[in-house]
Design a protein around this motif. Structure first.
Motif, PDB file in Angstrom:
ATOM      1  N   LEU A  42       5.174   4.165  -9.795  1.00 40.94           N
ATOM      2  CA  LEU A  42       5.710   3.906  -8.633  1.00 40.94           C
ATOM      3  C   LEU A  42       4.764   4.814  -7.372  1.00 40.94           C
ATOM      4  O   LEU A  42       4.173   5.461  -7.839  1.00 40.94           O
ATOM      5  N   PRO A  43       5.154   4.483  -6.156  1.00 36.71           N
ATOM      6  CA  PRO A  43       4.330   5.078  -5.250  1.00 36.71           C
ATOM      7  C   PRO A  43       5.201   6.527  -5.062  1.00 36.71           C
ATOM      8  O   PRO A  43       6.011   6.647  -5.706  1.00 36.71           O
ATOM      9  N   THR A  44       4.509   7.347  -4.578  1.00 35.22           N
ATOM     10  CA  THR A  44       5.013   8.800  -4.685  1.00 35.22           C
ATOM     11  C   THR A  44       5.847   9.000  -3.415  1.00 35.22           C
ATOM     12  O   THR A  44       5.845   8.480  -2.301  1.00 35.22           O
ATOM     13  N   LYS A  45       7.096   9.737  -3.768  1.00 34.58           N
ATOM     14  CA  LYS A  45       8.201   9.827  -2.848  1.00 34.58           C
ATOM     15  C   LYS A  45       8.363  11.178  -2.251  1.00 34.58           C
ATOM     16  O   LYS A  45       8.355  12.035  -2.939  1.00 34.58           O
ATOM     17  N   ASP A  97       0.153   8.944  -7.719  1.00 33.34           N
ATOM     18  CA  ASP A  97       1.533   8.166  -7.574  1.00 33.34           C
ATOM     19  C   ASP A  97       2.333   8.670  -8.680  1.00 33.34           C
ATOM     20  O   ASP A  97       2.002   9.174  -9.504  1.00 33.34           O
TER      21      ASP A  97
END
Lengths: 383, 371
Positions: free
Chosen positions: B279-282, B296
């Motif tokens: 996933l993208p980084t939050k 990521d």
């Protein structure tokens, strides 16, 4: 061609433009629209198929298919480059006695019956390629078998006030569908069709054949095939789904669904990771001047400015002093020094020039701003 | 067409914490890459698609990473990547007896290669180069062997493993030495050589246990008088990772945009790696990030300064990470503080714990340790 019979194969409708997405789908088909920083919408149904054990997917394309075809490739990004089955791209084609274009969703499936019959499937899963959701189709297939249905339609409860925007299924106490209304002015129920159908292929193929002969028909599943099956008293059931499902047919709904990721990255189903074609760029870099809050950022980005409540795709550059708030910035876009971007969707390969202001602050009553791919906004400093 | 042979040293770092670094070519670089990615990408970007890869101990993660070589476009019907892991040369040997040396294992592969030339390269050196420029010079100079080098000063951590070339004005190499104690720029070998395969077989005929270092310092040094050994200067960014100190030092250099771009943003020369669909980084509402590279799949709610964070790392609210390299799946709990730490995979740092190393001695935390 196939060497193995399949119990159930999927046909994915990916030929639509999605005209309510306006400039975002001028050059690409709706299933190819970027979502959540590193996905495209088609990743969701394709991942759902693979994770549900459906390893044969026909993708019917028609409108602006170039990027979509390239993206799907041989299906390798979803482990669909297999010896038996896998992904097959099915563009319209001419053959003796038939015109080329897909004239409706049912006609698209009708035109590809040779493909379907080569797998001799018992069941056919028909999917719309334009929703964001995580769903185990195998549970729906089990349900379809257990109730002995001819057709099962996945439904989700929507607030009654919104029901007029959907195809609404009215059911009896066993969830057998009694009537179907497309976008009713006065809805009697709130079970909305999710555009996901399982048919017994044998009976569907007969309906497709009859529908094809009807000059009045628009050759559409929702408008023609489903009503006609209902009239004949076929066993049609609603399959209730209570997970995350969003129609991303409009610019506003696309923005909202992206923002849902900020609340729950997993969209309600952890361990159901969405497969996609990953760019393979270096990790992102946050400079000493970068300020990040409540935001998704992915590979290749470089952040020198401020980013809040936003979603950034691959290779986005936010220069020093620039501010990005409540926005979706798509691939390879640059926000130059001192520029301000508020409540905006900026499509791929765009530039917001130095000091330019884009969009109006979210919550201030202004509308969502949307810029097409390749937009250059404001004046370049050297001009 | 050329054949590539990738060689590294069996025990690149015998002392101290370094032995805990897994096979160097599988070590992380710039948050998502492994060292071997650079060598493999260089080969592929130079249209070298037949590559032999000599493996030493602890090579599982390397094989897992490369697989069939699909990500480098090396999963093909002819050519592709061939591994040479250690094996028993004779069924009467016990597992503990001496095994065939690295070069011995690859000898057959080189012998049978269809191509006349080979490019021999060390997989623990990071750079982005088109070997065809060196190959062209090799032909023009009518050299027997061409050694690729770069001009730069070396750091104390590199001294033990550096190979320094003495090069005459006409480009001919007349000496091969260890690094002198100086801050001046030296001709540092990149451990990459172009030669006819006949020369290679001749040079290594009696050398069972030859690794990269021995090849450069002994075999090549011996050949200088007999053969025409030429140097070819590479002017781009280079990093030679041979110890924990250099692993730390060169990873941190990636925070410098100029160096990062020189390595990654070269037209037509993409650095390939194994892609995973993370996933993208939050970033949370209170995240505070300065001067850091972040891969990521991370969830970051704390403070990260001057650090490199690999995939799927979680940094909880109130945690502070400074001058660190945190590798995949590491978790830093609330209120924990890390300074000058290298964490291997899956390390977990409990609430309010702190650990501090220094820039000359970054502390290395082993895989899956709980602090």
């Amino acid at each position: 061609m196939p060497t193995e019979r399949k119990e159930c194969i999927a046909m994915l409708l990916a030929g639509g433009r999605g005209s309510r997405l306006k400039s975002l789908t001028e050059q690409i088909a709706k299933p190819a629209v970027t979502f959540g920083g590193k996905y495209r919408i088609i990743d969701f149904p394709l991942t759902n198929c693979v994770r549900s054990g459906i390893d044969t997917v026909g993708v019917m394309t028609q409108y602006q298919p170039l990027l979509l075809h390239d993206y799907i490739g041989k299906g390798q990004h979803w482990d669909l480059d297999t010896l038996n089955g896998g992904v097959s791209i099915l563009p319209p084609h001419s053959k003796p006695g038939s015109t080329a274009w897909y004239s409706g969703t049912a006609n698209a499936v009708y035109q590809n019956q040779d493909f379907i019959m080569s797998y001799d499937p018992e069941y056919l899963l028909v999917l719309a390629g334009d929703h964001v959701y995580k769903m185990d189709y195998s549970a729906m297939l089990d349900y379809h078998k257990s109730v002995g249905a001819d057709c099962t339609i996945a439904v989700i409860e929507v607030p009654l006030k919104d029901a007029g925007r959907f195809g609404i299924m009215n059911t009896d106490s066993d969830d057998r569908i009694t009537t179907f209304e497309e976008k009713p002015a006065e809805p009697k129920g709130n079970l909305a069709s999710m555009g996901i159908y399982i048919f017994n292929w044998k009976s569907l193929s007969e309906y497709l054949y009859e529908d094809e002969k009807d000059p009045e028909s628009s050759h559409d599943f929702g408008k023609d095939i489903i009503p006609s099956m209902l009239r004949d008293g076929m066993r049609m059931f609603a399959y209730r789904f209570d997970g995350y499902w969003k129609d991303v047919g409009t610019e506003e709904s696309l923005w909202l669904a992206n923002m849902d990721l900020l609340d729950d990255m997993h969209l309600g189903l952890e361990g159901w990771g969405i497969l996609s074609k990953t760019a393979g760029r270096p990790p992102h870099f946050i400079a000493p001047t970068g300020r990040i809050s409540n935001t998704l950022i992915t590979e290749g980005c470089e952040i020198y400015g401020t980013v809040q409540n936003s979603i950034l795709s691959v290779d986005v550059i936010v220069e020093e002093g620039a501010i990005v708030k409540d926005s979706i910035i798509m691939e390879n876009t640059r926000i130059c020094k001192g520029a301000v971007v508020n409540y905006t969707i900026l499509d791929e390969n765009s530039v917001v020039c130095e000091g330019s202001v884009v969009g109006s602050e979210y919550g201030s009553g202004g509308k969502l701003s949307v810029y097409a791919r390749g937009s250059i906004i404001g004046n370049e400093p050297n001009e | 067409m050329y054949t590539g042979l990738c060689l590294s040293d069996p025990h690149p770092d015998r002392a101290g914490d370094g032995s805990k670094l897994r096979t160097l070519s599988a070590a992380r670089f710039a948050g998502r890459y492994r060292l071997v990615d650079f060598m493999l990408s260089n080969m592929v970007n130079s249209k070298i698609f037949t590559i032999g890869m000599v493996l030493n101990s602890h090579y599982q993660s390397l094989i897992g990473h490369i697989g069939m070589g699909k990500e480098w476009d090396l999963a093909r019907k002819s050519g592709g990547v061939t591994f040479f892991p250690p094996y028993l040369a004779d069924e009467r040997q016990s597992v503990n007896s001496e095994l065939d040396g690295p070069l011995q294992r690859a000898a057959q592969f080189i012998m049978e290669a269809k191509d006349e030339y080979i490019v021999l390269a060390d997989s623990s050196v990071v750079y982005n180069m088109d070997y065809r420029t060196a190959i062209e010079a090799h032909r023009k100079n009518e050299a027997d062997i061409t050694a690729i080098y770069t001009k730069r000063a070396i750091s104390p951590g590199e001294r033990e493993n550096a190979v320094i070339l003495d090069i005459a004005d006409d480009g001919r190499i007349y000496g091969i030495n260890r690094a002198p104690y100086t801050n001046e720029k030296l001709n540092v070998s990149l451990g990459a050589y172009v030669m006819r395969k006949g020369f290679f077989i001749q040079l290594t005929a009696n050398e069972k246990n030859c690794g990269m270092l021995r090849f450069s310092r002994i075999l090549l040094a011996d050949a200088l008088e007999r053969m025409n050994v030429m140097g070819f200067e590479f002017c781009g960014y280079t990093a030679h990772i041979s110890s924990v100190e250099t692993f730390f030092q060169y990873n941190m250099e990636m925070l410098d945009a100029e160096k990062r771009n020189a390595l990654f943003d070269v037209e037509g020369r993409h650095i390939f790696t194994n892609r995973r669909d993370t996933l993208p980084t939050k970033y949370g509402k209170d995240a505070d990030i300065r001067n850091s590279i972040i891969a990521d799949g991370c969830q970051i709610d704390g403070t990260v300064i001057d650090s490199i964070i690999c995939r799927n790392v979680r940094i909880k609210p109130g945690a502070i990470v400074k001058n660190c390299i945190l590798q995949d799946d590491t978790v830093v709990e609330r209120g924990a503080m890390l300074d000058y730490i290298i964490a291997d995979r899956s390390v977990s740092v409990s609430e309010h714990r702190s650990m501090i190393g220094s820039n000359t001695y970054p502390v290395y935390i082993e895989r899956a340790r709980v602090i």
